[in-house]
Write a protein that holds these residues in place. Structure first.
Motif, mmCIF file in Angstrom:
data_model
loop_
_atom_site.group_PDB
_atom_site.id
_atom_site.type_symbol
_atom_site.label_atom_id
_atom_site.label_comp_id
_atom_site.label_asym_id
_atom_site.label_seq_id
_atom_site.Cartn_x
_atom_site.Cartn_y
_atom_site.Cartn_z
ATOM 1 N N GLY A 30 0.774 -1.232 0.000
ATOM 2 C CA GLY A 30 0.000 0.000 0.000
ATOM 3 C C GLY A 30 0.808 1.285 0.000
ATOM 4 O O GLY A 30 0.242 2.376 -0.088
ATOM 5 N N ILE A 31 2.134 1.188 0.071
ATOM 6 C CA ILE A 31 2.951 2.399 0.169
ATOM 7 C C ILE A 31 2.876 3.239 -1.098
ATOM 8 O O ILE A 31 2.911 4.474 -1.026
ATOM 9 C CB ILE A 31 4.419 2.068 0.550
ATOM 10 N N GLU A 32 2.733 2.606 -2.259
ATOM 11 C CA GLU A 32 2.650 3.364 -3.507
ATOM 12 C C GLU A 32 1.396 4.230 -3.538
ATOM 13 O O GLU A 32 1.470 5.416 -3.880
ATOM 14 C CB GLU A 32 2.680 2.425 -4.707
ATOM 15 N N ASP A 33 0.258 3.670 -3.174
ATOM 16 C CA ASP A 33 -0.988 4.444 -3.152
ATOM 17 C C ASP A 33 -0.911 5.576 -2.127
ATOM 18 O O ASP A 33 -1.363 6.693 -2.381
ATOM 19 C CB ASP A 33 -2.191 3.547 -2.835
ATOM 20 N N PHE A 34 -0.336 5.276 -0.974
ATOM 21 C CA PHE A 34 -0.194 6.280 0.070
ATOM 22 C C PHE A 34 0.676 7.433 -0.416
ATOM 23 O O PHE A 34 0.324 8.611 -0.282
ATOM 24 C CB PHE A 34 0.401 5.636 1.331
ATOM 25 N N ALA A 35 1.814 7.101 -1.023
ATOM 26 C CA ALA A 35 2.732 8.127 -1.523
ATOM 27 C C ALA A 35 2.103 8.934 -2.656
ATOM 28 O O ALA A 35 2.245 10.158 -2.703
ATOM 29 C CB ALA A 35 4.036 7.482 -1.993
ATOM 30 N N ARG A 36 1.387 8.260 -3.555
ATOM 31 C CA ARG A 36 0.709 8.982 -4.644
ATOM 32 C C ARG A 36 -0.301 9.981 -4.078
ATOM 33 O O ARG A 36 -0.454 11.086 -4.597
ATOM 34 C CB ARG A 36 0.008 8.010 -5.577
ATOM 35 N N GLY A 37 -1.000 9.581 -3.030
ATOM 36 C CA GLY A 37 -1.956 10.482 -2.387
ATOM 37 C C GLY A 37 -1.273 11.711 -1.814
ATOM 38 O O GLY A 37 -1.765 12.838 -1.954
#
Length: 74
Positions: A30-37
């Motif tokens: 989930g780190i990619e989605d979190f960072a994109r946010g």
């Protein structure tokens, strides 16, 4: 995982500098989605070793922590 509060928060840094989020996690789920946010909200992402590599591979704009500190990651 740690990050600075957004500017609208009473915990936000003052002085007009960029709002940065420092991301360094063992479990990358989930780190990619979190960072994109965070990037979508105007945050600059700074990261360490494996997390940096995962974000960079995903095409997320990210800086190495040593680029900010001037010292190698510990």
């Amino acid at each position: 995982m740690a990050f600075v509060a957004p500017r609208s928060s009473p915990l936000a840094p003052t002085g007009g500098g960029p709002t940065r989020g420092l991301l360094g996690v063992y479990d990358k789920t989930g780190i990619e989605d979190f960072a994109r946010g965070l990037v979508a909200l105007g945050w600059e992402i700074v990261s360490t070793g494996g997390t940096f590599a995962a974000l960079e591979k995903a095409g997320i704009p990210v800086r190495k922590v040593e680029d900010i500190t001037g010292f190698p990651e510990m």
